[in-house]
Write a protein that holds these residues in place. Structure first.
Motif, PDB file in Angstrom:
ATOM      1  N   ASN A 162       3.362  -3.813   2.792  1.00 43.04           N
ATOM      2  CA  ASN A 162       2.593  -3.643   3.828  1.00 43.04           C
ATOM      3  C   ASN A 162       1.080  -3.701   3.141  1.00 43.04           C
ATOM      4  O   ASN A 162       0.825  -3.485   2.040  1.00 43.04           O
ATOM      5  CB  ASN A 162       2.830  -2.357   4.575  1.00 43.04           C
ATOM      6  CG  ASN A 162       3.060  -1.290   3.623  1.00 43.04           C
ATOM      7  OD1 ASN A 162       2.096  -0.759   2.785  1.00 43.04           O
ATOM      8  ND2 ASN A 162       4.178  -0.783   3.688  1.00 43.04           N
ATOM      9  N   LEU A 163       0.089  -3.851   4.117  1.00 42.84           N
ATOM     10  CA  LEU A 163      -1.233  -3.689   3.565  1.00 42.84           C
ATOM     11  C   LEU A 163      -2.020  -2.880   4.484  1.00 42.84           C
ATOM     12  O   LEU A 163      -2.253  -3.117   5.804  1.00 42.84           O
ATOM     13  CB  LEU A 163      -1.641  -5.084   3.228  1.00 42.84           C
ATOM     14  CG  LEU A 163      -1.328  -5.544   2.243  1.00 42.84           C
ATOM     15  CD1 LEU A 163      -2.064  -6.936   2.216  1.00 42.84           C
ATOM     16  CD2 LEU A 163      -1.711  -5.080   0.784  1.00 42.84           C
ATOM     17  N   THR A 164      -2.840  -1.635   4.044  1.00 40.07           N
ATOM     18  CA  THR A 164      -3.809  -0.926   4.792  1.00 40.07           C
ATOM     19  C   THR A 164      -4.772  -0.806   3.764  1.00 40.07           C
ATOM     20  O   THR A 164      -4.745  -0.633   2.598  1.00 40.07           O
ATOM     21  CB  THR A 164      -3.137   0.100   5.378  1.00 40.07           C
ATOM     22  OG1 THR A 164      -2.623   1.133   4.302  1.00 40.07           O
ATOM     23  CG2 THR A 164      -2.008   0.186   6.450  1.00 40.07           C
ATOM     24  N   THR A 198       0.865  -0.901  -0.046  1.00 34.53           N
ATOM     25  CA  THR A 198       0.222   0.237  -0.041  1.00 34.53           C
ATOM     26  C   THR A 198       0.957   1.396  -0.291  1.00 34.53           C
ATOM     27  O   THR A 198       0.538   2.274  -0.760  1.00 34.53           O
ATOM     28  CB  THR A 198      -1.051   0.006   1.185  1.00 34.53           C
ATOM     29  OG1 THR A 198      -1.609  -1.310   1.330  1.00 34.53           O
ATOM     30  CG2 THR A 198      -1.847   1.157   1.221  1.00 34.53           C
ATOM     31  N   ASN A 199       2.124   1.275   0.823  1.00 26.90           N
ATOM     32  CA  ASN A 199       2.816   2.397   1.046  1.00 26.90           C
ATOM     33  C   ASN A 199       4.279   2.083   1.002  1.00 26.90           C
ATOM     34  O   ASN A 199       4.524   1.005   1.236  1.00 26.90           O
ATOM     35  CB  ASN A 199       2.495   3.229   2.338  1.00 26.90           C
ATOM     36  CG  ASN A 199       1.168   3.943   2.295  1.00 26.90           C
ATOM     37  OD1 ASN A 199       0.787   4.848   1.495  1.00 26.90           O
ATOM     38  ND2 ASN A 199       0.294   3.270   3.458  1.00 26.90           N
ATOM     39  N   GLY A 200       5.165   2.866   0.475  1.00 28.00           N
ATOM     40  CA  GLY A 200       6.595   2.546   0.309  1.00 28.00           C
ATOM     41  C   GLY A 200       7.197   1.899  -1.007  1.00 28.00           C
ATOM     42  O   GLY A 200       8.398   1.692  -1.016  1.00 28.00           O
ATOM     43  N   ALA A 246       2.062  11.410  -0.201  1.00 29.34           N
ATOM     44  CA  ALA A 246       1.237  10.955   0.793  1.00 29.34           C
ATOM     45  C   ALA A 246      -0.198  11.306   0.704  1.00 29.34           C
ATOM     46  O   ALA A 246      -0.572  12.291   1.097  1.00 29.34           O
ATOM     47  CB  ALA A 246       1.804  11.609   2.177  1.00 29.34           C
ATOM     48  N   THR A 247      -0.831  10.612  -0.066  1.00 27.31           N
ATOM     49  CA  THR A 247      -1.992  10.769  -0.558  1.00 27.31           C
ATOM     50  C   THR A 247      -3.209  10.008   0.369  1.00 27.31           C
ATOM     51  O   THR A 247      -4.269  10.240   0.043  1.00 27.31           O
ATOM     52  CB  THR A 247      -2.355  10.200  -2.016  1.00 27.31           C
ATOM     53  OG1 THR A 247      -2.005   9.004  -1.961  1.00 27.31           O
ATOM     54  CG2 THR A 247      -1.583  10.892  -2.890  1.00 27.31           C
ATOM     55  N   ASN A 248      -2.792   9.470   1.613  1.00 27.24           N
ATOM     56  CA  ASN A 248      -3.548   9.017   2.410  1.00 27.24           C
ATOM     57  C   ASN A 248      -3.176   9.334   3.862  1.00 27.24           C
ATOM     58  O   ASN A 248      -1.563   9.647   4.048  1.00 27.24           O
ATOM     59  CB  ASN A 248      -4.086   7.658   2.316  1.00 27.24           C
ATOM     60  CG  ASN A 248      -2.641   6.485   2.273  1.00 27.24           C
ATOM     61  OD1 ASN A 248      -1.791   6.801   2.871  1.00 27.24           O
ATOM     62  ND2 ASN A 248      -2.956   5.887   1.395  1.00 27.24           N
ATOM     63  N   ALA A 249      -3.751   8.983   4.842  1.00 31.12           N
ATOM     64  CA  ALA A 249      -3.149   9.341   6.111  1.00 31.12           C
ATOM     65  C   ALA A 249      -2.313   8.298   6.688  1.00 31.12           C
ATOM     66  O   ALA A 249      -1.378   8.819   7.204  1.00 31.12           O
ATOM     67  CB  ALA A 249      -4.591   9.102   7.256  1.00 31.12           C
ATOM     68  N   ASP A 250      -2.260   7.053   6.161  1.00 28.79           N
ATOM     69  CA  ASP A 250      -1.165   6.164   6.518  1.00 28.79           C
ATOM     70  C   ASP A 250       0.012   6.537   6.030  1.00 28.79           C
ATOM     71  O   ASP A 250       1.082   6.621   6.654  1.00 28.79           O
ATOM     72  CB  ASP A 250      -1.501   4.823   5.969  1.00 28.79           C
ATOM     73  CG  ASP A 250      -0.688   3.701   6.642  1.00 28.79           C
ATOM     74  OD1 ASP A 250      -0.702   3.504   7.888  1.00 28.79           O
ATOM     75  OD2 ASP A 250       0.138   3.039   5.795  1.00 28.79           O
ATOM     76  N   ALA A 251       0.014   7.184   4.839  1.00 30.87           N
ATOM     77  CA  ALA A 251       1.333   7.436   4.128  1.00 30.87           C
ATOM     78  C   ALA A 251       1.947   8.917   5.033  1.00 30.87           C
ATOM     79  O   ALA A 251       3.003   9.011   5.429  1.00 30.87           O
ATOM     80  CB  ALA A 251       1.199   7.716   2.920  1.00 30.87           C
TER      81      ALA A 251
END
Length: 466
Positions: free
Chosen positions: A189-191, A122-124, A338-343
């Motif tokens: 990762n996965l969110t 999802t990120n990175g 960073a297009t979402n809160a997790d990022a």
């Protein structure tokens, strides 16, 4: 280009003629396929026709005459509803695939066993993909870098035993690649993300798992429940798994502790690298990226010395924790990706005193999950459609400025940070939002931030964030 010879002489429908779609059509034609291409956008059809691609409206054509429908990843396969071409292909019983699948088939046909590293998460994933590519270039390899990171995979040189392909894969691309089989598959990762296209988190995770399930060696981050379960399933299937973690030691794999990367093998532990001072790999999230890159490089046979040389010289990526300049003691960082809160959480966790520029087109959940980091935020400057929603979340916890636009936000943040008495105040663009309300993509948003910052008095190019 990688000509697709595996479909030579076969009739193939291609839908979606943007960047990767056009490259796919050209590769199919170059390999001898009988292509009929189309797009809902007339300009894209005209561009393809001008490039010599046979085009025709696919609606009246009998899909039973096609070997496959090759779909661009941006076109809905299942949700919110299947595209009309998908419905026609399903009714005719033909395969629906994408450019990653075509590459995998060609690789098996012309250079089986040629090195191929595929990265998702999802990120990175973009930073990890770029880092792996940089490490192999530094080690003297012929590196072909592409996929979701920018260059369409079929625009790259063909697979060969002395050439390595390092490819970032989105969930949309994996969904169209039923036989993806990299030498090394990386799942970071996965969110929750892209559920408008995948419906449920279970389906999203299953699609991502396909990339590592078909890999010769799987590198899997085990710091979330979804990926941990996938790693356990791979063990049961007999797939070699290298686990990575930034939260705890692992018995076999790689883990990070305070910026240092350790290798564990049958509980024997040794230090591989120290990320301290590598500005492009600052933060816990980048420790995960680095651990994954090290694991992937090691699986291909790279030496410790070459790994260290690659890590230490990595310049980072634009729009991903990109150090833009330092004016006095104030550091300016572009994290538009960073297009979402997790990022955005990754960036907020990396600095202690933040003047935060956030907002845009909000995603599900907004920024409520970021509350543990609010004490680090000296002031927030809100832009775009999400400004009021974010202001309500921050009310009583973080001082906010309803800036509205990037130029107002940058000017105000720079002025306020300059008066801060902290050792290193940071003006951080990490929007936690998509860009589509004010910009066509996150790159345009980050470019605008960078240009505004570089125009400030005293700004000089920053080679490295330290």
């Amino acid at each position: 280009m990688t000509p697709i010879t595996s479909l030579a002489g076969k009739s193939v429908a291609v839908f979606g003629l943007g960047g990767s779609g056009l490259a796919t059509a050209e590769a199919l034609v170059a390999g001898g396929a009988k292509v009929v291409a189309w797009d809902d956008n007339a300009d894209s059809v005209a561009k393809a026709a001008a490039a010599g691609i046979p085009t025709a409206d696919l609606r009246p054509i009998d899909f039973a005459g096609f070997e496959a429908l090759v779909l661009s990843p941006g076109v809905p396969l299942t949700h919110p509803k299947p595209h009309w071409t998908v419905e026609l292909a399903q009714a005719a019983g033909i395969a629906i695939i994408g450019d990653i699948e075509l590459f995998c088939r060609e690789r098996r046909a012309i250079a089986p066993g040629s090195p191929f590293i595929a990265i998702t998460g999802t990120n990175g994933k973009s930073t990890t993909t770029a880092l792996i590519a940089h490490m192999f270039r530094t080690d003297g390899w012929d590196v072909q870098l592409g996929g979701n990171i920018g260059t369409a995979i079929l625009s790259l040189a063909p697979p060969a035993r002395d050439r390595i392909h390092i490819v970032e894969c989105s969930s949309f691309q994996i969904d169209l690649a039923p036989t993806i089989d990299p030498t090394v598959g990386v799942l970071l990762n996965l969110t929750e993300d892209h559920l408008d296209r995948h419906d449920t988190m279970e389906r999203y995770a299953a699609i991502k798992a396909r990339l590592v399930r078909g890999a010769g060696t799987a590198v899997v981050g085990v710091d979330d429940e979804w990926c941990s379960a996938i790693a356990s399933d791979l063990d049961k299937r007999g797939t070699p798994v290298e686990r990575i973690s930034v939260h705890r030691p692992v018995a076999n794999g790689f883990f990070a502790d305070k910026g240092r990367i350790f290798e564990a093998e049958d509980d024997a532990i040794r230090e591989i690298a120290d990320l301290a001072g590598i500005g492009a790999l600052r933060g816990v999230h980048n420790a995960q990226n680095a651990a994954a890159a090290i694991a992937a490089a090691r699986a291909i046979g790279m030496s410790d010395l070459s790994i260290l040389e690659g890590l230490n010289s990595f310049p980072g990526l634009a729009h991903r924790m990109e150090g833009v300049t330092r004016i006095g003691k104030v550091l300016f960082v572009n994290d538009s990706k960073a297009t979402n809160a997790d990022a955005a959480e990754k960036a907020l966790a990396s600095f202690e005193r933040i003047y935060w520029i956030a907002g845009g087109k909000a995603k599900t959940g907004g920024i409520t999950s970021l509350e543990p980091y609010f004490p680090r935020i000296a002031k927030a400057y809100l832009i775009g459609a999400a400004a009021e929603e974010f202001a309500a979340t921050l009310a009583g916890k973080v001082e906010t400025v309803m800036a509205g636009t990037m130029d107002v936000a940058v000017a105000a943040a720079a002025q306020d940070a300059a008066r801060d008495g902290a050792a290193e105040p940071v003006v951080l663009l990490s929007p936690a939002c998509a860009s589509y309300d004010q910009y066509s993509n996150f790159e345009k948003r980050g470019d605008h931030f960078r240009s505004l910052v570089q125009a400030l008095e005293g700004a000089k190019p920053l080679v490295e964030v330290k």
